[in-house]
Motif scaffolding. Structure first.
Motif, PDB file in Angstrom:
ATOM      1  N   ALA A 125       8.434  -7.893 -15.332  1.00 38.39           N
ATOM      2  CA  ALA A 125       8.288  -7.160 -14.082  1.00 38.39           C
ATOM      3  C   ALA A 125       6.967  -7.535 -13.426  1.00 38.39           C
ATOM      4  O   ALA A 125       6.062  -8.071 -14.072  1.00 38.39           O
ATOM      5  N   LYS A 126       6.880  -7.264 -12.136  1.00 40.53           N
ATOM      6  CA  LYS A 126       5.620  -7.364 -11.394  1.00 40.53           C
ATOM      7  C   LYS A 126       5.238  -5.939 -11.041  1.00 40.53           C
ATOM      8  O   LYS A 126       6.076  -5.146 -10.630  1.00 40.53           O
ATOM      9  N   ILE A 127       3.966  -5.640 -11.213  1.00 40.77           N
ATOM     10  CA  ILE A 127       3.474  -4.306 -10.902  1.00 40.77           C
ATOM     11  C   ILE A 127       2.368  -4.424  -9.868  1.00 40.77           C
ATOM     12  O   ILE A 127       1.431  -5.216 -10.036  1.00 40.77           O
ATOM     13  N   TYR A 128       2.515  -3.667  -8.794  1.00 41.84           N
ATOM     14  CA  TYR A 128       1.542  -3.639  -7.711  1.00 41.84           C
ATOM     15  C   TYR A 128       0.824  -2.296  -7.758  1.00 41.84           C
ATOM     16  O   TYR A 128       1.471  -1.241  -7.788  1.00 41.84           O
ATOM     17  N   LEU A 129      -0.511  -2.352  -7.762  1.00 46.13           N
ATOM     18  CA  LEU A 129      -1.326  -1.142  -7.848  1.00 46.13           C
ATOM     19  C   LEU A 129      -2.290  -1.088  -6.673  1.00 46.13           C
ATOM     20  O   LEU A 129      -2.809  -2.116  -6.246  1.00 46.13           O
ATOM     21  N   PRO A 130      -2.550   0.107  -6.167  1.00 49.13           N
ATOM     22  CA  PRO A 130      -3.517   0.228  -5.075  1.00 49.13           C
ATOM     23  C   PRO A 130      -4.944   0.147  -5.616  1.00 49.13           C
ATOM     24  O   PRO A 130      -5.252   0.680  -6.679  1.00 49.13           O
ATOM     25  N   GLY A 131      -5.794  -0.559  -4.930  1.00 51.08           N
ATOM     26  CA  GLY A 131      -7.203  -0.634  -5.305  1.00 51.08           C
ATOM     27  C   GLY A 131      -7.545  -1.888  -6.076  1.00 51.08           C
ATOM     28  O   GLY A 131      -6.682  -2.648  -6.509  1.00 51.08           O
ATOM     29  N   ASP A 132      -8.832  -2.093  -6.239  1.00 48.26           N
ATOM     30  CA  ASP A 132      -9.371  -3.220  -7.003  1.00 48.26           C
ATOM     31  C   ASP A 132      -9.638  -2.710  -8.418  1.00 48.26           C
ATOM     32  O   ASP A 132     -10.720  -2.234  -8.725  1.00 48.26           O
ATOM     33  N   LEU A 133      -8.629  -2.791  -9.279  1.00 46.85           N
ATOM     34  CA  LEU A 133      -8.686  -2.154 -10.592  1.00 46.85           C
ATOM     35  C   LEU A 133      -9.188  -3.099 -11.675  1.00 46.85           C
ATOM     36  O   LEU A 133      -8.944  -4.301 -11.628  1.00 46.85           O
ATOM     37  N   ASP A 134      -9.842  -2.507 -12.651  1.00 51.55           N
ATOM     38  CA  ASP A 134     -10.313  -3.230 -13.830  1.00 51.55           C
ATOM     39  C   ASP A 134      -9.166  -3.290 -14.831  1.00 51.55           C
ATOM     40  O   ASP A 134      -8.859  -2.304 -15.484  1.00 51.55           O
ATOM     41  N   VAL A 135      -8.505  -4.436 -14.922  1.00 51.87           N
ATOM     42  CA  VAL A 135      -7.375  -4.615 -15.837  1.00 51.87           C
ATOM     43  C   VAL A 135      -7.723  -5.741 -16.791  1.00 51.87           C
ATOM     44  O   VAL A 135      -8.075  -6.839 -16.364  1.00 51.87           O
ATOM     45  N   MET A 175       6.472  -4.879   1.305  1.00 47.87           N
ATOM     46  CA  MET A 175       5.970  -4.425   0.038  1.00 47.87           C
ATOM     47  C   MET A 175       6.701  -3.146  -0.338  1.00 47.87           C
ATOM     48  O   MET A 175       6.978  -2.304   0.491  1.00 47.87           O
ATOM     49  N   ALA A 176       7.003  -2.993  -1.616  1.00 45.83           N
ATOM     50  CA  ALA A 176       7.695  -1.811  -2.105  1.00 45.83           C
ATOM     51  C   ALA A 176       6.804  -0.582  -1.983  1.00 45.83           C
ATOM     52  O   ALA A 176       5.581  -0.673  -1.946  1.00 45.83           O
ATOM     53  N   LEU A 177       7.418   0.564  -1.908  1.00 47.19           N
ATOM     54  CA  LEU A 177       6.666   1.810  -1.847  1.00 47.19           C
ATOM     55  C   LEU A 177       6.016   2.101  -3.186  1.00 47.19           C
ATOM     56  O   LEU A 177       6.561   1.787  -4.241  1.00 47.19           O
ATOM     57  N   PHE A 178       4.867   2.721  -3.150  1.00 51.43           N
ATOM     58  CA  PHE A 178       4.181   3.094  -4.382  1.00 51.43           C
ATOM     59  C   PHE A 178       4.723   4.440  -4.855  1.00 51.43           C
ATOM     60  O   PHE A 178       4.168   5.486  -4.552  1.00 51.43           O
ATOM     61  N   ASN A 179       5.826   4.414  -5.602  1.00 49.23           N
ATOM     62  CA  ASN A 179       6.438   5.658  -6.061  1.00 49.23           C
ATOM     63  C   ASN A 179       6.761   5.656  -7.550  1.00 49.23           C
ATOM     64  O   ASN A 179       7.511   6.501  -8.019  1.00 49.23           O
TER      65      ASN A 179
END
Length: 109
Positions: free
Chosen positions: A60-70, A1-5
């Motif tokens: 693009a694909k975007i990966y976010l930390p947490g269970d977010l309300d999107v 997994m890519a770094l969250f930066n």
């Protein structure tokens, strides 16, 4: 997994009604989430086949930390552009950690 930066922001606007119908009030949006995530643009930008339309579509694909309300109507600020969602967010767990993945696209000239 890519770094969250990558700095990523999820924006949401209320649905308002005026003489022309219902639309999102993007002049008065709310930031639902802002922080570091991982944005992975596709390698190729797709251009239209006809020379009349001088636009290009990037995804693009975007990966976010947490269970977010999107919400599918949200806009995503990433790489200095506003991206729109393609479909619903995908959520998963890896042990005790939770993540949210979204597919986004932007049309540029």
């Amino acid at each position: 997994m890519a770094l969250f930066n990558d700095h990523i922001e999820i924006r949401r606007a209320a649905l308002i009604e005026d003489a022309y119908g219902k639309h999102r009030d993007w002049d008065h949006y709310t930031v639902v989430w802002s922080g570091l995530g991982a944005g992975v643009p596709y390698l190729r930008t797709r251009k239209t086949d006809t020379p009349i339309r001088e636009t290009a579509l990037s995804k693009a694909k975007i990966y976010l930390p947490g269970d977010l309300d999107v919400d599918t109507a949200d806009l995503i600020s990433f790489q200095g552009k506003l991206w729109t969602l393609e479909g619903e967010a995908w959520k998963w767990r890896m042990g005790a950690r939770r993540y949210t993945m979204i597919d986004v696209r932007v049309v540029t000239k």
